[in-house]
Scaffold this active site. Sequence first.
Site, PDB file in Angstrom:
ATOM      1  N   GLU A 114       0.831  -1.201   0.000  1.00  0.00           N
ATOM      2  CA  GLU A 114       0.000   0.000   0.000  1.00  0.00           C
ATOM      3  C   GLU A 114       0.869   1.255   0.000  1.00  0.00           C
ATOM      4  O   GLU A 114       1.840   1.354   0.758  1.00  0.00           O
ATOM      5  CB  GLU A 114      -0.912  -0.022   1.228  1.00  0.00           C
ATOM      6  CG  GLU A 114      -1.923   1.105   1.285  1.00  0.00           C
ATOM      7  CD  GLU A 114      -2.882   0.962   2.452  1.00  0.00           C
ATOM      8  OE1 GLU A 114      -3.885   1.697   2.488  1.00  0.00           O
ATOM      9  OE2 GLU A 114      -2.628   0.116   3.332  1.00  0.00           O
ATOM     10  N   LYS A 116      -9.122   3.579  -2.639  1.00  0.00           N
ATOM     11  CA  LYS A 116      -9.483   2.811  -1.440  1.00  0.00           C
ATOM     12  C   LYS A 116     -10.894   3.186  -0.989  1.00  0.00           C
ATOM     13  O   LYS A 116     -11.244   4.365  -0.888  1.00  0.00           O
ATOM     14  CB  LYS A 116      -8.475   3.070  -0.320  1.00  0.00           C
ATOM     15  CG  LYS A 116      -8.590   2.105   0.857  1.00  0.00           C
ATOM     16  CD  LYS A 116      -7.412   2.271   1.815  1.00  0.00           C
ATOM     17  CE  LYS A 116      -7.449   1.240   2.924  1.00  0.00           C
ATOM     18  NZ  LYS A 116      -6.279   1.361   3.832  1.00  0.00           N
ATOM     19  N   CYS A 123      -5.809  -3.247   1.982  1.00  0.00           N
ATOM     20  CA  CYS A 123      -5.556  -3.391   3.419  1.00  0.00           C
ATOM     21  C   CYS A 123      -6.802  -3.523   4.270  1.00  0.00           C
ATOM     22  O   CYS A 123      -7.346  -4.603   4.435  1.00  0.00           O
ATOM     23  CB  CYS A 123      -4.691  -2.227   3.886  1.00  0.00           C
ATOM     24  SG  CYS A 123      -3.930  -2.516   5.508  1.00  0.00           S
ATOM     25  N   PRO A 150      20.542   4.352  29.201  1.00  0.00           N
ATOM     26  CA  PRO A 150      20.883   4.456  30.620  1.00  0.00           C
ATOM     27  C   PRO A 150      20.418   3.176  31.323  1.00  0.00           C
ATOM     28  O   PRO A 150      19.230   2.943  31.485  1.00  0.00           O
ATOM     29  CB  PRO A 150      20.103   5.687  31.094  1.00  0.00           C
ATOM     30  CG  PRO A 150      19.034   5.901  30.077  1.00  0.00           C
ATOM     31  CD  PRO A 150      19.468   5.265  28.807  1.00  0.00           C
ATOM     32  N   SER A 160      19.853   0.801  34.261  1.00  0.00           N
ATOM     33  CA  SER A 160      19.677   0.896  35.710  1.00  0.00           C
ATOM     34  C   SER A 160      19.868  -0.428  36.431  1.00  0.00           C
ATOM     35  O   SER A 160      20.014  -0.450  37.646  1.00  0.00           O
ATOM     36  CB  SER A 160      18.279   1.426  36.016  1.00  0.00           C
ATOM     37  OG  SER A 160      17.298   0.467  35.665  1.00  0.00           O
ATOM     38  N   GLY A 196      17.420  -2.562  36.297  1.00  0.00           N
ATOM     39  CA  GLY A 196      16.036  -2.996  36.433  1.00  0.00           C
ATOM     40  C   GLY A 196      15.543  -3.674  35.169  1.00  0.00           C
ATOM     41  O   GLY A 196      16.208  -3.662  34.128  1.00  0.00           O
ATOM     42  N   ILE A 197      14.344  -4.219  35.228  1.00  0.00           N
ATOM     43  CA  ILE A 197      13.833  -5.037  34.136  1.00  0.00           C
ATOM     44  C   ILE A 197      13.585  -4.230  32.862  1.00  0.00           C
ATOM     45  O   ILE A 197      13.813  -4.716  31.754  1.00  0.00           O
ATOM     46  CB  ILE A 197      12.539  -5.777  34.578  1.00  0.00           C
ATOM     47  CG1 ILE A 197      12.079  -6.760  33.499  1.00  0.00           C
ATOM     48  CG2 ILE A 197      11.440  -4.787  34.920  1.00  0.00           C
ATOM     49  CD1 ILE A 197      13.050  -7.869  33.232  1.00  0.00           C
TER      50      ILE A 197
END
Length: 495
Positions: A10, A79, A139, A319, A321, A323-324
Amino acid sequence: AGSKLILTPELCIPGYGLLDHFQELDTFTHSWEVLAEIISSPDAQDIIIDLGLPIRHNDVPHNGRVLALNGKILAIRPKIDLCNDGNYREMRYFTPWTRYRVDSYTLPHEIQELTGQTEVPIGDIIFQTLDATFASELCEELWTPDSPHIQYSLNGAEIILNSSGSHHELRKLDTRINLITNASKSGGVYMYSNQKGCDGDRLYYDGCSLIAINGQMVAQGSQFSLRDVEVITSTVDLDDIWSARQSRSRGMQAMKAHDFTRVKIDFAMTVKTRSNPKLRIAEAIKPRYHKPEEEIALGPACWLWDYLRRSTAAGYFVPLSGGIDSCATATIVFSMCRLVIAAIKEGDEQVIKDATRLCSGDDVSKMSAQDFCGRVFNTAFMGMKEQSSKETRGRAEQLANAIGAQHIDCNIDEVFNAVKNLVSNTLDFTPRFKVHGGEPGENIALQNFQSRSRMILSYAFAQLLPTSKGRGGLLVLGSDADHNQLAWRWCLPRC
């Protein structure tokens, strides 16, 4: 390959994600210029081509398909059902076409000179060659309850073309394949061509073009790869469609179907097998699906590579940390590096060229994913001497080492205390954390001192880390619980 019909995604000429550029006249004009180059190319002869571009008809903009053969325009199919929910805003740029309507379209002057044509049909049309009938839908029209292909099929169209700009969502491919196989199960060929990659917007279009006949898949493209162009082909027997359409209930519905304007084409699409003994009819295949975990790792990774190589930046910065959220973001960047190395080993010339540029001209053919990651990915742990635990600091370093990223470890106490002292001296009031007896407002402010300091330092590191080595800036990837963000300089589009 001897193909007789080619389908493209498209709005393939300008790109689907142009957003408000679709409100600029130049986008329409230049799209026609590119179309002229394509249909006049010697490589584009003796094959019906279905191309996507924006169309203006009576000063109304439409999302359109132009079908051409041997340097001539056959017709234009605008369309009918626009996608205007979720990530899509097509009605901001285009107007839907009225179903079953057919008008006459005056071609641009340059196209008139090229083709010798002045006007062509535009509208809801069926195309009829000497030996086959086909129609085009776009689409979103596949996803609607009353899809155009239903009436096309009942009017005898053996082939349905669907050009798509469908972005990746988890498990979305399952739905697409179900829709496509259902659309062809009562007899017919369904060709589906989807955009692939990132075209500058925040979405990743996951390709996976498909060809199905009579409810069975016979060809499927890759869903996650770094190739710029992927072509899938299939040879089908149109006589099999007739056999699949012998239901009396279908015949009764066909007798009541709405009539369509037909564009007749003096062109044969079929080849007799006896004239080509090497011709082989495609056999049914099982659809290939990725596991959810693979989709999560591969989809965003493909997007990151496309964005990075087109931005001409030197790489990414996260960055980290410990963490997850930030660890997950870093892992996806490493997934990108694995895809790049796999593509290099497969001999993908464009990937090799882009990867070589990112590695300052060094030979990338012998690099591992970790080696490449070390050239394009920088991470930093920006902690506090008292507040940051050894565990999170250690996890950040371990992950960076495992994937090969260039990692730095620093403390931001000096910056944090400078901001805190400035506020304290200005207000004659010293804010305290909640654990030290402070009010919630004080606690939030102090946390913001930390997070905003990290943000400013992230931009500084992203700009200066590669600059210190004589290279361009890095793209900053941030993460939180809701979404990931990509920042280039001071621009923050979502990732």
